[in-house]
Design a protein around this motif. Structure first.
Motif, short mmCIF file in Angstrom:
data_model
loop_
_atom_site.label_atom_id
_atom_site.label_comp_id
_atom_site.label_asym_id
_atom_site.label_seq_id
_atom_site.Cartn_x
_atom_site.Cartn_y
_atom_site.Cartn_z
N ASN A 1 -4.22 -10.18 4.46
CA ASN A 1 -3.35 -10.26 3.30
C ASN A 1 -3.90 -11.34 2.37
O ASN A 1 -4.71 -12.17 2.78
N ALA B 1 1.78 -6.48 3.46
CA ALA B 1 1.67 -5.85 2.14
C ALA B 1 2.62 -4.66 2.02
O ALA B 1 3.34 -4.52 1.02
N THR C 1 6.28 -5.73 1.98
CA THR C 1 6.64 -6.31 0.68
C THR C 1 6.81 -5.20 -0.36
O THR C 1 7.73 -5.24 -1.18
N ALA D 1 -2.62 -2.91 -8.84
CA ALA D 1 -2.48 -1.60 -8.21
C ALA D 1 -3.44 -1.36 -7.06
O ALA D 1 -3.10 -0.69 -6.09
N GLY E 1 -3.26 -4.47 -1.67
CA GLY E 1 -2.47 -3.95 -0.56
C GLY E 1 -1.03 -3.65 -0.95
O GLY E 1 -0.50 -2.57 -0.67
N VAL E 2 -0.36 -4.62 -1.60
CA VAL E 2 1.03 -4.38 -2.00
C VAL E 2 1.08 -3.27 -3.04
O VAL E 2 1.91 -2.36 -2.97
N GLY E 3 0.15 -3.33 -4.01
CA GLY E 3 0.14 -2.36 -5.10
C GLY E 3 -0.02 -0.94 -4.61
O GLY E 3 0.75 -0.05 -4.99
N VAL F 1 -1.41 -0.42 -13.11
CA VAL F 1 -2.26 -1.31 -13.92
C VAL F 1 -3.34 -1.87 -13.03
O VAL F 1 -3.05 -2.42 -11.96
N ARG G 1 -9.67 -2.83 -12.50
CA ARG G 1 -10.87 -2.09 -12.09
C ARG G 1 -10.71 -0.61 -12.45
O ARG G 1 -10.34 0.21 -11.60
N VAL H 1 1.37 -9.58 -9.39
CA VAL H 1 0.33 -10.51 -9.84
C VAL H 1 0.84 -11.69 -10.67
O VAL H 1 0.13 -12.69 -10.80
N GLY I 1 4.22 -11.77 -6.31
CA GLY I 1 2.92 -12.41 -6.11
C GLY I 1 2.43 -13.20 -7.30
O GLY I 1 3.05 -13.23 -8.36
N ALA J 1 -1.32 -13.40 -7.77
CA ALA J 1 -2.78 -13.22 -7.78
C ALA J 1 -3.34 -13.41 -9.19
O ALA J 1 -4.50 -13.80 -9.35
N GLU K 1 10.77 -11.81 -1.15
CA GLU K 1 10.22 -12.74 -0.16
C GLU K 1 10.26 -12.03 1.18
O GLU K 1 11.34 -11.67 1.65
N VAL L 1 8.68 -12.98 4.21
CA VAL L 1 8.27 -13.70 5.43
C VAL L 1 9.45 -14.28 6.21
O VAL L 1 9.51 -14.17 7.42
N1 LIG Z 1 6.45 -12.67 -1.70
C1 LIG Z 1 5.99 -12.17 -0.56
O1 LIG Z 1 6.67 -12.12 0.47
C2 LIG Z 1 4.60 -11.61 -0.55
C3 LIG Z 1 4.15 -10.80 0.49
C4 LIG Z 1 2.87 -10.21 0.40
C5 LIG Z 1 2.07 -10.51 -0.70
N2 LIG Z 1 2.53 -11.34 -1.65
C6 LIG Z 1 1.71 -11.66 -2.84
O2 LIG Z 1 1.47 -10.43 -3.52
C7 LIG Z 1 0.20 -10.52 -4.16
C8 LIG Z 1 -0.64 -9.31 -3.76
O3 LIG Z 1 -0.94 -9.38 -2.38
P1 LIG Z 1 -1.97 -8.35 -1.75
O4 LIG Z 1 -1.99 -8.61 -0.29
O5 LIG Z 1 -1.68 -7.01 -2.28
O6 LIG Z 1 -3.34 -8.90 -2.39
P2 LIG Z 1 -4.64 -8.09 -2.77
O7 LIG Z 1 -4.83 -6.95 -1.83
O8 LIG Z 1 -5.73 -9.09 -2.94
O9 LIG Z 1 -4.29 -7.48 -4.19
C9 LIG Z 1 -4.13 -8.28 -5.32
C10 LIG Z 1 -4.47 -7.44 -6.54
O10 LIG Z 1 -4.10 -8.17 -7.70
C11 LIG Z 1 -4.94 -7.82 -8.78
N3 LIG Z 1 -5.46 -9.05 -9.37
C12 LIG Z 1 -6.34 -9.92 -8.82
N4 LIG Z 1 -6.61 -10.92 -9.66
C13 LIG Z 1 -5.89 -10.67 -10.79
C14 LIG Z 1 -5.75 -11.32 -12.04
N5 LIG Z 1 -6.40 -12.46 -12.32
N6 LIG Z 1 -4.91 -10.80 -12.94
C15 LIG Z 1 -4.23 -9.66 -12.69
N7 LIG Z 1 -4.33 -8.97 -11.51
C16 LIG Z 1 -5.15 -9.48 -10.59
C17 LIG Z 1 -6.06 -6.94 -8.20
O11 LIG Z 1 -5.70 -5.58 -8.46
P3 LIG Z 1 -6.42 -4.74 -9.62
O12 LIG Z 1 -7.91 -5.02 -9.49
O13 LIG Z 1 -6.06 -3.33 -9.32
O14 LIG Z 1 -5.89 -5.24 -10.92
C18 LIG Z 1 -5.96 -7.17 -6.70
O15 LIG Z 1 -6.38 -6.06 -5.96
C19 LIG Z 1 -0.41 -11.85 -3.74
O16 LIG Z 1 -0.19 -12.82 -4.77
C20 LIG Z 1 0.35 -12.23 -2.51
O17 LIG Z 1 0.41 -13.61 -2.29
C21 LIG Z 1 3.76 -11.90 -1.60
#
Ligand SMILES: NC(=O)c1ccc[n+]([C@@H]2O[C@H](COP(=O)([O-])OP(=O)(O)OC[C@H]3O[C@@H](n4cnc5c(N)ncnc54)[C@H](OP(=O)(O)O)[C@@H]3O)[C@@H](O)[C@H]2O)c1
Length: 325
Positions: free
Chosen positions: A40, A127, A130, A155, A158-160, A177, A180, A219, A241, A243, A266, A268
Motif C-alpha cells: 500500500n 486499498a 478503503t 485512478a 490501488g484504491v482508485g 482521472v 498516466r 489524492v 489520501g 498522494a 479512515e 485502519v
Molecule cells: N485513509 C485511509 O484509511 C487510507 C487507506 C488506504 C490508502 N490511503 C491513501 O490513499 C492514497 C492512495 O493509496 P493507494 O494505495 O491507492 O496508492 P497508489 O497505489 O500509489 O495510488 C496512488 C495514485 O495516486 C495518483 N497520484 C500519484 N501522485 C500524484 C500526484 N502528485 N497528483 C495526483 N495524483 C497522483 C496516481 O494515479 P494516476 O497515475 O492514475 O493519477 C497513483 O497511482 C494514498 O495517499 C494513501 O495513503 C488512505
C-alpha cells in the motif's frame, strides 16, 4: 521464518531494512502462517523512510496480511482458519505482514470472506477496503446511479482501481482521472466510462462547472481541490489520501452554495465491525475479471524496489507479495 525487518541501530540514523531469518515471533494469542501480503502507499512511505510510519523498532512493515492459523489461544478461532488483516495498526504499531510467520491478537482478524482466495484478499487489501468504505459512504449519503458521473482520482492506484470497479458494478457511470493517459484502456477495463487527465479538471475559480454527482478522491492536493470545485449541487466527496498533496485549495462556497458534503475515510483504526462490513461488501462485489490486469505479484525480496517504484509513479494497481515458500 523469513522477515523483512526494520531496525534502527542508531537513534539518530534512519531505520535500515534487511531480509532476515529469525525464530522470534511477535506477541499475540494467534499464530499465523502468512501466505500473502501487499504493498500500500503507506507501506511504500515506510520502507523508503519517506514518512515515520513505523512507531518502534525492530519492526516488521506491511499493513496487510492473509494466511492460515497454526496455533491459537483465542476461542473464536481454530487451527486451519483462513484469516486476513488490512490495517488495524499492523506494520505501524505492531508487527506486520512482511514475514512468513506472525502472531497477532484474535481481536483484529477477519475471517477470509467466502468466495475469495488468500491471494484475492491481498489483491483487495487496505486499498480495496478503503475503496469499499468510500463507495458505501457515497451510497449511504443518498447518491444513486444517474447520468451524471462519479469521479475517481488516482485512478490507476490501488484504491482508485477498486473504487472504479465497485462503482461500475453498482451501476454508476465512472470518470477516472489519471496522470498516466497511456493507461486509459486499462482503466476502461476496470469499469471507467471516461478517462481524463489531471489537467482536465484544473481551474482556479472557487466554483467551476458542475460535473460530478460524487467523487472518490484518493489524492488530495490540487486534483482533490479541483474535484470538489467541480462537484454538482448536493454532491458527496470522499477523501482518503494525500498522494497528490496534503493541502486543499478551497473556499467554503462548494459547501455553502452547493451543499456538498465532504466525508473523510479512515480504514485502519475504526471499529472491527465496520472493517468486517467493508470486507463483506468488497467480497460480494469483487469482480476478478475486471481487475486481473491491474494485479501483479512479487516476492519478499522485491518489496524495497517495488516501494520506490510505487512512489515514483512507476507501478499500477495492486501489488501482492507472495510469502509462502
Ligand atoms: N485513509 C485511509 O484509511 C487510507 C487507506 C488506504 C490508502 N490511503 C491513501 O490513499 C492514497 C492512495 O493509496 P493507494 O494505495 O491507492 O496508492 P497508489 O497505489 O500509489 O495510488 C496512488 C495514485 O495516486 C495518483 N497520484 C500519484 N501522485 C500524484 C500526484 N502528485 N497528483 C495526483 N495524483 C497522483 C496516481 O494515479 P494516476 O497515475 O492514475 O493519477 C497513483 O497511482 C494514498 O495517499 C494513501 O495513503 C488512505
Amino acid at each position: 521464518m523469513r522477515t523483512l525487518l526494520a531496525t534502527r541501530p542508531d537513534q539518530n540514523a534512519p531505520p535500515v531494512f534487511n531480509i532476515t531469518e529469525s525464530d522470534t515471533l511477535p506477541t499475540g494469542n494467534t499464530t499465523i502462517a502468512v501466505e500473502y501480503s501487499g504493498i500500500n502507499y503507506k507501506d511504500a512511505l515506510a520502507v523508503t523512510n519517506r514518512a515515520p510510519i513505523l512507531r518502534s523498532f525492530p519492526m516488521v512493515p506491511g499493513i496487510d496480511l492473509a494466511g492460515t492459523i497454526t496455533a491459537t489461544h483465542d476461542p473464536r478461532w481454530q487451527i486451519g482458519d483462513h484469516v486476513v488483516i488490512a490495517g488495524r495498526g499492523i506494520g505501524e504499531r505492531r508487527s506486520g505482514g512482511y514475514s512468513t510467520m506472525t502472531c497477532q491478537s484474535g481481536d483484529i482478524l477477519t475471517r477470509l470472506p467466502a468466495g475469495l482466495t488468500l491471494a484475492d484478499a491481498m489483491a483487495i487489501g487496505t486499498a480495496g477496503i478503503t475503496a469499499a468504505m468510500s463507495v458505501t459512504a457515497i451510497m449511504r449519503a443518498g447518491i444513486a446511479p444517474s447520468e451524471r458521473p462519479v469521479l475517481v482520482t488516482g485512478a490507476s492506484g490501488g484504491v482508485g482501481m477498486h473504487a472504479i470497479a465497485l462503482l461500475a458494478q453498482q451501476g454508476f457511470t465512472v470518470t477516472a482521472v489519471t496522470g498516466r493517459p497511456a493507461l486509459a484502456d486499462d482503466l476502461r477495463r476496470c469499469g471507467a466510462k471516461m478517462v481524463i487527465g489531471r489537467d482536465e479538471i484544473a481551474g482556479d475559480k472557487p466554483l467551476e462547472r458542475e460535473r460530478w454527482a460524487a467523487v472518490v478522491d484518493t489524492v488530495g492536493g490540487p486534483v482533490g481541490s479541483a474535484a470538489i470545485r467541480t462537484t454538482a449541487y448536493g454532491g458527496v466527496v470522499t477523501l482518503c489520501g494525500h498522494a497528490g498533496g496534503a493541502e486543499l485549495d478551497l473556499t467554503v462556497y462548494p459547501l455553502i452554495l452547493r451543499g456538498i458534503q465532504l466525508i473523510g475515510i479512515e480504514s485502519v483504526n475504526g471499529p472491527q465491525a465496520q472493517v468486517d462490513a467493508a470486507w463483506n461488501f468488497v467480497a460480494t462485489h469483487w469482480d476478478r475479471t475486471r481487475l486481473a490486469h491491474m494485479i501483479h505479484s512479487i516476492m519478499l525480496a522485491d518489496v524495497p524496489d517495488a516501494c520506490v517504484a510505487m512512489l515514483n509513479g512507476e507501478r499500477i494497481g495492486r501489488t501482492i507479495v507472495t510469502l509462502a515458500q
